[in-house]
Design a protein around this motif. Structure first.
Motif, PDB file in Angstrom:
ATOM      1  N   LEU A   1       0.864  -1.158   0.002  1.00  0.00           N
ATOM      2  CA  LEU A   1       0.011  -0.098   0.064  1.00  0.00           C
ATOM      3  C   LEU A   1       0.858   1.119  -0.043  1.00  0.00           C
ATOM      4  N   ILE A   2       1.939   1.493   0.608  1.00  0.00           N
ATOM      5  CA  ILE A   2       2.948   2.431   0.639  1.00  0.00           C
ATOM      6  C   ILE A   2       3.491   2.774  -0.665  1.00  0.00           C
ATOM      7  N   ALA A   3       3.910   1.442  -1.377  1.00  0.00           N
ATOM      8  CA  ALA A   3       4.500   1.670  -2.570  1.00  0.00           C
ATOM      9  C   ALA A   3       3.305   2.248  -3.568  1.00  0.00           C
ATOM     10  N   LEU A   4       2.153   1.713  -3.264  1.00  0.00           N
ATOM     11  CA  LEU A   4       1.249   2.472  -4.563  1.00  0.00           C
ATOM     12  C   LEU A   4       0.711   3.874  -3.949  1.00  0.00           C
ATOM     13  N   LEU A   5       0.940   4.317  -2.852  1.00  0.00           N
ATOM     14  CA  LEU A   5       1.224   5.604  -2.461  1.00  0.00           C
ATOM     15  C   LEU A   5       1.999   6.343  -3.182  1.00  0.00           C
ATOM     16  N   ALA A   6       3.263   5.965  -3.084  1.00  0.00           N
ATOM     17  CA  ALA A   6       4.587   6.467  -3.600  1.00  0.00           C
ATOM     18  C   ALA A   6       4.342   6.436  -4.935  1.00  0.00           C
ATOM     19  N   LEU A   7       3.890   5.561  -5.800  1.00  0.00           N
ATOM     20  CA  LEU A   7       3.394   5.564  -7.216  1.00  0.00           C
ATOM     21  C   LEU A   7       2.477   6.719  -7.489  1.00  0.00           C
ATOM     22  N   GLY A   8       1.546   6.867  -6.738  1.00  0.00           N
ATOM     23  CA  GLY A   8       0.518   8.123  -7.004  1.00  0.00           C
ATOM     24  C   GLY A   8       1.398   9.409  -7.032  1.00  0.00           C
ATOM     25  N   ALA A   9       2.405   9.500  -5.887  1.00  0.00           N
ATOM     26  CA  ALA A   9       3.056  10.619  -5.741  1.00  0.00           C
ATOM     27  C   ALA A   9       3.909  10.914  -7.078  1.00  0.00           C
ATOM     28  N   LEU A  10       4.517   9.879  -7.460  1.00  0.00           N
ATOM     29  CA  LEU A  10       5.539   9.895  -8.741  1.00  0.00           C
ATOM     30  C   LEU A  10       4.452  10.327  -9.989  1.00  0.00           C
ATOM     31  N   GLN A  11       3.286   9.896  -9.773  1.00  0.00           N
ATOM     32  CA  GLN A  11       2.225  10.272 -11.208  1.00  0.00           C
ATOM     33  C   GLN A  11       1.946  11.846 -11.001  1.00  0.00           C
ATOM     34  N   GLY A  12       2.089  12.489  -9.902  1.00  0.00           N
ATOM     35  CA  GLY A  12       1.872  13.966  -9.847  1.00  0.00           C
ATOM     36  C   GLY A  12       3.353  14.343 -10.425  1.00  0.00           C
ATOM     37  N   ALA A  13       4.386  14.158  -9.884  1.00  0.00           N
ATOM     38  CA  ALA A  13       5.559  14.647 -10.572  1.00  0.00           C
ATOM     39  C   ALA A  13       5.734  14.571 -11.878  1.00  0.00           C
ATOM     40  N   VAL A  14       5.158  13.146 -12.375  1.00  0.00           N
ATOM     41  CA  VAL A  14       5.393  13.056 -13.872  1.00  0.00           C
ATOM     42  C   VAL A  14       4.494  13.834 -14.517  1.00  0.00           C
ATOM     43  N   GLY A  15       3.271  14.346 -14.168  1.00  0.00           N
ATOM     44  CA  GLY A  15       2.171  15.228 -14.737  1.00  0.00           C
ATOM     45  C   GLY A  15       2.898  16.574 -14.857  1.00  0.00           C
ATOM     46  N   TRP A  16       3.597  17.084 -13.871  1.00  0.00           N
ATOM     47  CA  TRP A  16       4.161  18.471 -14.109  1.00  0.00           C
ATOM     48  C   TRP A  16       5.582  18.516 -14.663  1.00  0.00           C
ATOM     49  N   TRP A  17       6.072  17.341 -14.819  1.00  0.00           N
ATOM     50  CA  TRP A  17       7.359  17.239 -15.765  1.00  0.00           C
ATOM     51  C   TRP A  17       6.866  17.068 -17.227  1.00  0.00           C
ATOM     52  N   MET A  18       5.441  16.697 -17.335  1.00  0.00           N
ATOM     53  CA  MET A  18       5.038  16.538 -18.590  1.00  0.00           C
ATOM     54  C   MET A  18       4.354  17.984 -19.110  1.00  0.00           C
ATOM     55  N   VAL A  19       3.855  18.789 -18.139  1.00  0.00           N
ATOM     56  CA  VAL A  19       3.296  20.264 -18.594  1.00  0.00           C
ATOM     57  C   VAL A  19       4.512  21.039 -18.893  1.00  0.00           C
ATOM     58  N   LYS A  20       5.656  20.852 -18.180  1.00  0.00           N
ATOM     59  CA  LYS A  20       6.786  21.723 -18.283  1.00  0.00           C
ATOM     60  C   LYS A  20       7.401  21.687 -19.528  1.00  0.00           C
ATOM     61  N   SER A  21       7.082  20.595 -20.291  1.00  0.00           N
ATOM     62  CA  SER A  21       7.756  20.157 -21.833  1.00  0.00           C
ATOM     63  C   SER A  21       7.177  21.010 -22.743  1.00  0.00           C
ATOM     64  N   GLY A  22       5.872  21.821 -22.444  1.00  0.00           N
ATOM     65  CA  GLY A  22       5.302  22.567 -22.961  1.00  0.00           C
ATOM     66  C   GLY A  22       5.058  24.238 -23.032  1.00  0.00           C
ATOM     67  N   LEU A  23       6.009  24.467 -22.065  1.00  0.00           N
ATOM     68  CA  LEU A  23       5.822  26.049 -21.706  1.00  0.00           C
ATOM     69  C   LEU A  23       6.939  26.894 -22.078  1.00  0.00           C
TER      70      LEU A  23
END
Length: 345
Positions: A132-154
């Motif tokens: 469950l902690i690993a899944l929580l960490a994966l969710g946090a990574l998802q947020g970081a990847v989302g911002w990394w994605m957005v930055k590519s278009g700025l």
């Protein structure tokens, strides 16, 4: 004091945990749908800053709206594509990106706070806390990847990198699959207190791997707007593969960077993935699970929606339904794989 994460059979609450995880699964499907709408309405770059805490509050007055719009006017997408956009038009695209981010934060809270509650009360069955902690960490990574994605278009591009978009979607779907599998293990534990977690059998690894490849190329198709390249089926124009398509060098790049080649791969690999999923569905039926029927039905729906998406020129309702059904198909496939991998207590 309870020994955190090591609940005995009498203290464990697998039914409550499974219900909680099923709610999270439903929310992830929802954010996949909202993410698809955000992409198809070109709304993803409307919020140019990442404020994990204060960003939950949208603009509340005209001055704040003007400030947000001023930030958007600085990026290449506005200058090169949307230079005629008014504040009213900006509010329309801001809406979907805001909903997407707000839902992501909500999912994080809905996962983290109950997890802490179950942990503190010692109600997590033995062996499940690390997962469950690993899944929580994966969710946090998802947020970081989302911002990394957005930055590519700025800064330079007028859209986000399709490779980062694919990473964002795949991280979400891996999280979705992991939570679904864990919920199924907990439901098995409800029925039998000595049930062991299911195993991922070879047939399931192959079928889920094929589905993952197909979804990955679907993300490339979305990120490159490759669905607009040819709106005919089964031919691309008047040929199976159109002649005279400019090719990239080195050749392997065409498979991930050339919109025509990417669409070609996505439209035909679908049938390879479908074949693997049908085999998995048959194995699930032999294991006594009705998930096999659901998998076969959703495979058919997915193919029909994919063809309809092409033939309608990527009509937004159909394209969003295609993406939503992909998430449902993944859940059904994971359920079938879990049935195949069940072990006796």
């Amino acid at each position: 004091m309870p020994r955190f994460g090591s609940a005995s059979l009498s203290r464990a609450r697998p039914a409550a945990l499974a219900t909680w995880l099923i709610v999270v699964v439903a929310m992830i499907v929802g954010i996949v749908v909202v993410g698809g709408i955000t992409r198809l309405t070109n709304s993803g770059l409307s919020i140019t800053e990442w404020k994990p805490i204060t960003g939950i509050v949208p603009p509340l007055n005209d001055a704040q709206w003007q400030a947000e719009f001023a930030n958007y006017r600085r990026i290449p997408e506005f200058r090169e594509i949307n230079s005629a956009m008014t504040l009213s038009g900006f509010k329309a695209i801001f809406f979907w990106e805001y909903v997407h981010r707000a839902l992501a934060r909500t999912i994080g809270l809905v996962f983290a706070l109950p997890l802490l509650w179950f942990w503190v009360r010692g109600q997590i069955p033995r062996g499940y806390l690390p997962r469950l902690i690993a899944l929580l960490a994966l969710g946090a990574l998802q947020g970081a990847v989302g911002w990394w994605m957005v930055k590519s278009g700025l800064a330079v591009r007028t859209d986000v990198s399709h490779l980062r978009l694919a990473a964002h979607l795949m991280t979400a779907l891996v999280t979705l699959a992991g939570i679904t599998w864990t919920a199924l293990d907990l439901l098995a534990l409800c029925r039998d207190g000595y049930a062991r977690p299911a195993l991922l059998r070879p047939v399931a690894i192959v079928a889920l791997g094929l589905l993952a490849v197909q979804i990955l190329w679907g993300a490339f198709t979305a990120g490159l707007d490759a669905g607009y390249a040819f709106s005919s089926w089964p031919l691309m124009g008047d040929a199976l593969f159109p002649s005279g398509v400019p090719m990239l060098s080195p050749g392997w790049r065409n498979g991930i960077d050339n919109p025509v080649v990417v669409q070609f791969i996505h439209r035909w690999f679908a049938f390879v993935a479908a074949g693997g999923l049908v085999v998995l569905a048959l194995c699930a039926r032999r294991a006594g699970s009705n998930a096999g029927y659901v998998v076969k039905a959703l495979v058919l729906v997915q193919i029909v929606l994919g063809i309809a998406t092409l033939l309608t020129g990527v009509r937004i309702e159909i394209a969003v339904a295609h993406q939503a059904n992909a998430a449902l198909l993944l859940i059904a496939a994971v359920t079938a794989a879990h049935a195949v991998g069940r072990r006796r207590a």
